[in-house]
Enzyme design. Structure first.
Site, PDB file in Angstrom:
ATOM      1  N   ASP A 290     -13.348  50.502 -14.149  1.00  0.00           N
ATOM      2  CA  ASP A 290     -13.091  50.283 -12.734  1.00  0.00           C
ATOM      3  C   ASP A 290     -11.931  51.129 -12.225  1.00  0.00           C
ATOM      4  O   ASP A 290     -11.905  51.500 -11.052  1.00  0.00           O
ATOM      5  CB  ASP A 290     -12.782  48.804 -12.496  1.00  0.00           C
ATOM      6  N   GLY A 291     -10.971  51.448 -13.107  1.00  0.00           N
ATOM      7  CA  GLY A 291      -9.859  52.298 -12.688  1.00  0.00           C
ATOM      8  C   GLY A 291     -10.316  53.684 -12.282  1.00  0.00           C
ATOM      9  O   GLY A 291      -9.759  54.286 -11.351  1.00  0.00           O
ATOM     10  N   ASN A 369      -9.238  47.789  -3.672  1.00  0.00           N
ATOM     11  CA  ASN A 369      -9.071  46.444  -4.231  1.00  0.00           C
ATOM     12  C   ASN A 369      -8.175  45.572  -3.355  1.00  0.00           C
ATOM     13  O   ASN A 369      -8.646  44.648  -2.713  1.00  0.00           O
ATOM     14  CB  ASN A 369      -8.507  46.515  -5.648  1.00  0.00           C
ATOM     15  N   ASP A 399       6.074  33.829  -4.406  1.00  0.00           N
ATOM     16  CA  ASP A 399       6.224  35.111  -5.094  1.00  0.00           C
ATOM     17  C   ASP A 399       5.656  36.271  -4.296  1.00  0.00           C
ATOM     18  O   ASP A 399       5.984  37.422  -4.565  1.00  0.00           O
ATOM     19  CB  ASP A 399       5.540  35.056  -6.460  1.00  0.00           C
TER      20      ASP A 399
END
Length: 526
Positions: A290-291, A369, A399
């Site tokens: 996927d990268g 993404n 966060d």
């Protein structure tokens, strides 16, 4: 006075006068009877029928009004698409006539010039093409249809004709002839660039109208198996399919190191040529996980050619094709038609506190993404004010926050508690990271909204924004991040269809809902 007479029961009654008129007491009794009749309500059955009839008439009127509005909208849309198609067709006819008229006179000159070219072939990106490309201030192309511009030299005209993109047509898919879903074209550009003129969650089919000529191959770095497969695939595409092959400069050096046979492989020299790749490339092949698909999408700031992702990495939510059978897959894809998934992207830009207006923004970044705003190394909670189309949403204390596409729903957003969403669903996921509130739940917002996340002036620390895990930027108090849906999706080829590929990816990649089946030999209901 009229005489009072006794009836058979002994009751008194008033007799009528001889001239036929009733006395005052009889008239009074008649008026009371009429008033009682008037004041009585209508019969219940008649009233119910009138109410039902009026409701039915209102329903019919609404249906007729919606039908008239839909017809008018469809006619206007059809007229607009017809006008665009006729204009584009006229431009292409003029270009073909110019090429045919000048092709014979430049054949000899073309041969001399190609004979003296350098050893390393480079994609032809002439200066006159750059003047035709309409780009915004932030490097994002905003044109609808790409076209060949007027050229200054005959050689450039012929070269553009050789590198012309393949055209294709997108259409809705139907499951059977009796389906109530009608087939119709989405968009048909003779230059082969996809824009989201219409969005839908239906299956989309890609059909080539002209044969693809140029293929871009992007590979995962530092992998021996990927390097061997790339060399084999390049040889097969050149010898069997007669295609022009374009690779990254790093990959071309690796191929030439193995054998001088790969001297025909093309590449680019600078970033300006990368911005014009979408005008040359018909198909993109990725070898990795996927990268690698994310890297391929980041190279195209505007329209993206169809991508065929092969699985050669550890994650495979967007890579349905297996490398062992690449010949069969590519042969079927080059013939067409194929099912594709339009993966939507987010268009993000940072507005600093000292900016006078929202137009004074930094360079735009497109993500496939997600974009993440977190507290970085600070020990304080983030404090983020969130707005949706200028309406206040909430204040995030925790966060951080994730703004994700549906394709990125199985990435960071899922780890933070967000839902898995089908990639064809057009929407923006609003997912908090470890919020300091038990009632803070993720949201899924529609595609047409614009989200603004601002660090308030009373924030105790800075925030940090990262785009698809890179390009990290600091957000000081007063700075804001604005995100909206980008008009250029990433079309990825499907092995079966978008739904089957998505379900298989979460079953294989996440082992979704995988558990031991309950034993059948236990106690049962009587």
């Amino acid at each position: 006075m009229s005489p009072i007479q006794l009836d058979s029961n002994g009751n008194a009654s008033v007799s009528q006068q001889e001239n036929g008129f009733v006395d005052s007491l009889s008239i009074l009794n008649s008026e009371k009877a009429v008033q009682e009749i008037i004041q009585q309500p209508l019969t219940q059955g008649i009233e119910d029928n009138l109410i039902e009839f009026s409701e039915a008439m209102r329903t019919v009127a609404k249906a007729l009004r919606r039908a008239a509005e839909g017809k008018a909208s469809a006619q206007a849309e059809a007229a607009e698409w017809k006008r665009k198609y006729e204009l584009e067709r006229a431009r292409n006819l003029q270009l073909e006539h110019k090429v045919l008229s000048s092709g014979e006179s430049v054949g000899e000159y073309n041969g001399e010039r190609t004979g003296n070219s350098a050893d390393q072939p480079v994609l032809s990106n002439q200066t006159h093409e750059q003047s035709d490309v309409c780009c915004g201030k932030n490097g994002i192309c905003s044109h609808e249809v790409l076209r060949d511009g007027d050229t200054d030299s005959n050689f450039d005209v012929v070269q553009n004709k050789v590198m012309r993109k393949a055209s294709f047509k997108l259409s809705w898919c139907c499951k059977g002839k009796n389906s109530d879903q009608q087939k119709h074209d989405i968009v048909s550009f003779e230059k082969g660039d996809i824009t989201t003129a219409e969005r839908s969650s239906k299956e989309i089919s890609l059909k080539w109208q002209t044969r693809p000529q140029t293929v871009l191959i992007l590979t995962k770095p530092n992998s021996a198996s990927v390097r061997v497969l790339c060399a084999e695939m390049v040889r097969w595409l050149k010898e069997k399919k007669k295609l022009n092959i374009v690779v990254e400069p790093r990959v071309r050096i690796e191929l030439l190191t193995d054998a001088s046979y790969y001297s025909f492989v093309q590449t680019w020299q600078d970033d300006e040529e990368i911005l014009l790749l979408h005008m040359k490339i018909d198909l993109v092949i990725t070898l990795g996980g996927d990268g690698t698909v994310l890297w391929a999408a980041s190279m195209f700031k505007g329209p993206v050619p169809p991508i065929v992702p092969f699985s050669l990495g550890s994650l495979g939510f967007m890579t349905p094709f297996h490398s062992e059978h690449y010949r069969e897959y590519l042969d079927s894809i080059l013939r067409g038609p194929i099912s594709i998934t339009l993966r939507h992207r987010l268009l993000c830009h940072v507005i600093r506190e000292e900016a006078k207006n929202e137009y004074e923004a930094e360079e735009s970044i497109i993500v496939l993404n997600e974009v993440t705003i977190d507290r970085g190394i600070s020990s304080f909670l983030t404090n983020l004010e969130c707005y949706c189309d200028n309406s206040f949403v909430t204040c995030v204390q925790g966060d951080g926050l994730i703004l994700s596409t549906t394709s990125g729903s199985t990435a960071y957003s899922l780890a933070a508690g967000g839902s898995m969403v089908h990639p064809q669903v057009p929407g923006i996921l609003f997912t908090p990271i470890c919020p300091h509130s038990l009632s803070f739940r993720p949201l899924i917002l529609p595609e047409h909204v614009t989200l603004r996340v601002q660090v308030p002036f009373n924030s105790r620390s800075h925030a940090w924004a990262s785009f698809d895990g890179k390009d990290r930027k600091r957000l000081a108090p007063g700075d804001a991040l604005v995100c909206s849906m980008a008009p250029w999706p990433v079309p990825t080829a499907c092995q079966v269809n978008s739904t089957s590929d998505f379900l298989r990816s979460i079953h294989d990649g996440l082992h979704w809902n995988l558990r031991k089946i309950q034993s059948f030999d236990g106690p049962r209901d009587p």
